[in-house]
Scaffold this motif. Structure first.
Motif, mmCIF file in Angstrom:
data_model
loop_
_atom_site.group_PDB
_atom_site.id
_atom_site.type_symbol
_atom_site.label_atom_id
_atom_site.label_comp_id
_atom_site.label_asym_id
_atom_site.label_seq_id
_atom_site.Cartn_x
_atom_site.Cartn_y
_atom_site.Cartn_z
ATOM 1 N N LEU A 151 0.831 -1.202 0.000
ATOM 2 C CA LEU A 151 0.000 0.000 0.000
ATOM 3 C C LEU A 151 0.871 1.260 0.000
ATOM 4 N N SER A 152 1.916 1.232 0.801
ATOM 5 C CA SER A 152 2.797 2.396 0.915
ATOM 6 C C SER A 152 3.483 2.695 -0.419
ATOM 7 N N LYS A 153 3.917 1.642 -1.104
ATOM 8 C CA LYS A 153 4.609 1.848 -2.393
ATOM 9 C C LYS A 153 3.657 2.394 -3.450
ATOM 10 N N VAL A 154 2.435 1.872 -3.498
ATOM 11 C CA VAL A 154 1.468 2.386 -4.479
ATOM 12 C C VAL A 154 1.136 3.845 -4.167
ATOM 13 N N THR A 155 0.980 4.169 -2.875
ATOM 14 C CA THR A 155 0.725 5.558 -2.481
ATOM 15 C C THR A 155 1.871 6.454 -2.941
ATOM 16 N N ALA A 156 3.092 5.951 -2.816
ATOM 17 C CA ALA A 156 4.259 6.728 -3.253
ATOM 18 C C ALA A 156 4.191 7.014 -4.752
ATOM 19 N N LEU A 157 3.821 6.005 -5.533
ATOM 20 C CA LEU A 157 3.785 6.189 -6.996
ATOM 21 C C LEU A 157 2.696 7.171 -7.395
#
Ligand code: NAD
Length: 246
Positions: A151-157
């Motif tokens: 979730l954190s990585k998708v939010t970053a993108l």
């Protein structure tokens, strides 16, 4: 300096969340403590001259239509349950996913429109070394933390073009009530006395043979929430005494 920033810290009434709330307030942020422990939430909010939001974050449907006007979110509320898979209570597994994965999604979802409008936002997700590594008997927790990493990585993108960063913090064992409560459970499932749990279960993988202090985690959260960390996103910062170097 966090003057003028509004920060929401979930599970901010205790442990790591409380340390983050204190550190943010000391840097001038306006802090909201989201926690279902009503008394402790009010006590913490008073201490940091902030606001208490008494909420059960595992009741995720109540968060579906939330709108959140904040600049910084620390997704920190969490619980642990130690049990072999074949005995793991299904309701406990679901509760942990709701509290530690679905509610962070809903809070991020609720805050992003405002962050995008202002072109600035910081999501700090309290993951764990168990977001990157597994241990036996912690299926729900390890699954939720691994999910939080995604979730954190998708939010970053998605957030990158809008000035919104999202990162994980991955501590080893931190000296908090959550860990103190776990000692008896660990003694039972590993078949050893409680007095031996810290040394024989919790610190076996750590090169530095002590627990992490909540204030150390809060210091990293402050940096991730700062302007200096604007190019840091989609990352996972370990603070595990070397555990994940193995
Ligand atoms: P803690 O038990 O000291 O504090 C957790 C807080 O969350 C409490 O104030 C509690 O009231 C609140 N909370 C629990 N369930 C809630 C709910 N349904 N709704 C709202 N609030 C709720 O825990 P801690 O050790 O400070 O852990 C904080 C986070 O750090 C957790 O996500 C945990 O997984 C993570 N973490 C902890 C450690 C550790 O060793 N303590 C290590 C790695 C990661």
């Amino acid at each position: 300096d966090m003057t003028g920033r509004r920060a929401l810290v979930t599970g901010g009434a205790s442990g790591i969340g409380l340390a983050c709330a204190r550190a943010f307030a000391a840097r001038g942020a306006a802090v909201t403590i989201a926690d279902f422990n009503e008394e402790a939430a009010h006590r913490a909010a008073d201490e940091v001259s902030g606001t208490a939001w008494v909420v059960d974050l595992s009741d995720t449907e109540s968060l579906d239509d939330l709108e959140l006007d904040v600049d910084v979110i620390v997704n920190n509320a969490g619980i642990q349950r130690v049990s072999p898979l074949e005995d793991f209570p299904p309701d406990a597994f679901r509760l942990i996913q709701d509290l530690m994965l679905v509610s962070p999604f809903l809070l991020i979802r609720a805050a992003l429109p405002g962050m995008y409008e202002r072109g600035w936002g910081r999501i700090v997700n309290l993951s764990s070394v168990h977001g990157l590594r597994a241990s036996p008997f912690k299926s729900a927790y390890v699954a939720a933390k691994h999910g939080l990493e995604g979730l954190s990585k998708v939010t970053a993108l998605e957030g990158g073009p809008h000035g919104v960063t999202s990162n994980c913090i991955n501590p080893g064992y931190v000296r908090t009530p959550l860990v103190e409560k776990q000692i008896a459970d660990q003694a039972r499932v590993h078949g050893i006395p409680e007095s031996e749990v810290v040394e024989k279960v919790m610190l076996t993988e750590s090169a530095v043979k002590r627990l992490v202090e909540p204030s150390e985690v809060a210091s990293l959260a402050c940096w991730l929430a700062s302007d200096d960390a604007g190019m840091v996103t989609g990352a996972s910062y370990t603070m595990d005494g070397g555990w994940s170097a193995r």
